[in-house]
Design an enzyme around this catalytic site. Structure first.
Site, short mmCIF file in Angstrom:
data_model
loop_
_atom_site.label_atom_id
_atom_site.label_comp_id
_atom_site.label_asym_id
_atom_site.label_seq_id
_atom_site.Cartn_x
_atom_site.Cartn_y
_atom_site.Cartn_z
N CYS A 112 -40.82 -5.99 -47.69
CA CYS A 112 -41.31 -5.22 -46.53
C CYS A 112 -42.79 -4.84 -46.66
CB CYS A 112 -40.47 -3.97 -46.34
SG CYS A 112 -38.74 -4.35 -46.09
N HIS A 248 -44.67 0.82 -42.02
CA HIS A 248 -43.53 -0.10 -41.95
C HIS A 248 -42.38 0.62 -41.24
CE1 HIS A 248 -40.13 -2.51 -42.84
NE2 HIS A 248 -39.74 -1.83 -43.92
N ASN A 278 -35.33 -2.75 -38.36
CA ASN A 278 -36.28 -2.95 -39.46
C ASN A 278 -36.49 -4.45 -39.65
OD1 ASN A 278 -37.26 -3.42 -42.08
ND2 ASN A 278 -36.24 -1.64 -42.95
O1 UT7 Z 1 -37.36 -1.72 -45.37
C1 UT7 Z 1 -37.48 -1.16 -46.62
C2 UT7 Z 1 -36.22 -0.94 -47.30
N1 UT7 Z 1 -35.19 -0.20 -46.64
C3 UT7 Z 1 -35.27 1.08 -46.25
O2 UT7 Z 1 -36.30 1.68 -46.19
C4 UT7 Z 1 -33.98 1.78 -45.94
C5 UT7 Z 1 -33.97 3.22 -46.40
N2 UT7 Z 1 -32.69 3.85 -46.25
C6 UT7 Z 1 -32.12 4.16 -45.06
O3 UT7 Z 1 -32.68 3.88 -44.02
C7 UT7 Z 1 -30.82 4.92 -45.04
O4 UT7 Z 1 -30.46 5.26 -46.36
C8 UT7 Z 1 -29.63 4.17 -44.34
C9 UT7 Z 1 -29.89 4.07 -42.86
C10 UT7 Z 1 -29.48 2.78 -44.93
C11 UT7 Z 1 -28.34 4.96 -44.58
O5 UT7 Z 1 -28.49 6.27 -44.07
P1 UT7 Z 1 -28.10 7.55 -44.95
O6 UT7 Z 1 -28.40 8.72 -44.14
O7 UT7 Z 1 -28.81 7.43 -46.28
O8 UT7 Z 1 -26.55 7.38 -45.09
P2 UT7 Z 1 -25.65 7.35 -46.40
O9 UT7 Z 1 -25.70 6.01 -47.02
O10 UT7 Z 1 -25.98 8.54 -47.26
O11 UT7 Z 1 -24.23 7.61 -45.80
C12 UT7 Z 1 -23.85 8.86 -45.24
C13 UT7 Z 1 -22.44 8.75 -44.71
C14 UT7 Z 1 -21.46 8.18 -45.73
O12 UT7 Z 1 -20.21 8.79 -45.51
P3 UT7 Z 1 -19.71 10.01 -46.43
O13 UT7 Z 1 -19.69 9.44 -47.82
O14 UT7 Z 1 -20.72 11.07 -46.25
O15 UT7 Z 1 -18.37 10.33 -45.87
C15 UT7 Z 1 -21.36 6.73 -45.37
O16 UT7 Z 1 -20.13 6.15 -45.74
O17 UT7 Z 1 -22.40 7.85 -43.60
C16 UT7 Z 1 -21.49 6.78 -43.87
N3 UT7 Z 1 -22.07 5.58 -43.30
C17 UT7 Z 1 -21.88 5.21 -42.02
N4 UT7 Z 1 -21.17 5.76 -41.03
C18 UT7 Z 1 -21.21 5.16 -39.84
C19 UT7 Z 1 -22.89 4.68 -43.90
N5 UT7 Z 1 -23.24 3.73 -43.01
C20 UT7 Z 1 -22.64 4.04 -41.86
C21 UT7 Z 1 -22.62 3.45 -40.58
N6 UT7 Z 1 -21.90 4.04 -39.60
N7 UT7 Z 1 -23.31 2.33 -40.30
#
Ligand code: UT7
Length: 322
Positions: A112, A248, A278
């Site tokens: 990225c 980005h 993204n």
């Molecule tokens: O491009 C450069 C590289 N990439 C990035 O910069 C990405 C950086 N990271 C992110 O954008 C975020 O971490 C994500 C969008 C990928 C994930 O968001 P988050 O707020 O960090 O979510 P999380 O992984 O902490 O998950 C929170 C909750 C979890 O449930 P519990 O354990 O709290 O019950 C996940 O299982 O949300 C759940 N979850 C979802 N629920 C509905 C994870 N993905 C999803 C989903 N839909 N798609």
């Protein structure tokens, strides 16, 4: 001597997959995706659309915007983490498609952060007087590397390409700060390439992007303000001197958090992730092209570009819109 941007372009796949469509593929919802990422829809390269075709489309648009012919281009750099093939390079394929017969071409992979590093590399060639013109492109078909059954990654990414044409200039400023942290490489990986290779059987897990989203998020929100601060200090500037910060487009919450940490109004942190997701190395040039075509970039505006991603790598560059 610096390189001034004299044309921008982008090329976006036709097919749009909105959050509703994704919620039919994995357990997620429009509300969750919008709230956690800012994404409403992403474009997906299908059929004849490939990383090369998108890159060539963006290149043609940038050349037209610059009022230049392909023969005038002396250097083509394509930043991509999702090439269609390992060889020939995407940049040579673009050269062939657009007829840039006088260009020297190579690809660059910094995930990225790729477009930022391509911009820095082109600036180095132009400022040394090695070449007088350059075409830099960020192009991705991330849909080929996405596990469409993994809701923690598939909701985030999209396909597309953006490009810029640069010309050597006696005036203008350019500054950069970059870093890489190989020790953190495991948080964002894809150890084998292109799902198409596995079309006849179930794809091996390593052919998909694997991401510890939380770790990447934490990394970005701390390192991006830090590196922008380093760059400003190096150049003897403050945030008040900068018209726009083009980050980005990884996640809208990351951009908002960086703006907040830098105590700077969101108006100076443009965001377009809602419509594209993204797109890795393509996100900054697509954003820049949109702003250019809307007439938002004025001569003399100081811009900071900042990227971060797999590697991990990150950096920021300063330039003046001429
Ligand atoms: O491009 C450069 C590289 N990439 C990035 O910069 C990405 C950086 N990271 C992110 O954008 C975020 O971490 C994500 C969008 C990928 C994930 O968001 P988050 O707020 O960090 O979510 P999380 O992984 O902490 O998950 C929170 C909750 C979890 O449930 P519990 O354990 O709290 O019950 C996940 O299982 O949300 C759940 N979850 C979802 N629920 C509905 C994870 N993905 C999803 C989903 N839909 N798609």
């Amino acid at each position: 001597m610096t390189g001034k941007i004299c044309g921008t372009g982008s090329c976006i796949p036709e097919a749009v997959w909105d959050n509703q469509k994704l919620s039919e593929m994995v357990e997620t919802s429009d509300e969750w995706i919008r709230e956690r990422t800012g994404v409403a829809a992403r474009h997906i390269a299908l059929g004849e659309e490939t990383t090369v075709s998108l890159a060539a489309g963006a290149a043609r648009a940038a050349l037209e915007n610059a009022g230049m012919s392909p023969e005038e281009i002396q250097l083509i750099i394509v930043a991509t983490v999702s090439p269609d093939k390992l060889m020939p390079t995407t940049s040579c394929e673009v050269q062939k498609q657009i007829g840039a017969v006088n260009a020297t071409c190579f690809d660059l992979n910094a995930a990225c952060t790729g477009f930022l590093f391509a911009l820095n590399t082109a600036q180095a060639y132009l400022s040394q007087g090695i070449y007088r013109t350059a075409l830099i492109i960020g192009a991705e078909s991330l849909s080929q590397l996405t596990n469409w059954e993994d809701r923690s990654t598939c909701i985030l990414f999209g396909d597309g390409a953006g490009a810029a044409v640069l010309r050597a200039s006696e005036t203008g400023i350019y500054g950069l700060v970059t870093h890489s942290v190989g020790d953190m490489g495991e948080v964002l990986t894809c150890s084998s390439r292109n799902r198409k290779e596995y079309a006849n059987g179930p794809a091996a897990p390593e052919t998909y992007m694997q991401m510890n989203g939380k770790e990447v998020f934490k990394f970005a929100v701390s390192k991006v303000p830090e590196v922008i601060g380093e760059l400003l200090e190096q150049e003897g500037l403050t945030t008040a001197d900068i018209r726009y910060f083009l980050l980005h487009q990884a996640n809208e919450r990351i951009v908002r958090s960086v703006a907040k940490r830098m105590k700077t109004d969101m108006e100076r942190f443009p965001v377009n992730i809602e419509n594209y997701g993204n797109t890795s190395s393509a996100s900054i040039p697509i954003l820049m092209d949109e702003m250019n075509r809307k007439g938002l970039l004025k001569p003399g505006d100081k811009l900071i570009f900042s990227g971060f991603g797999a590697g991990l790598s990150y950096g920021a560059s300063l330039m003046e819109w001429q």
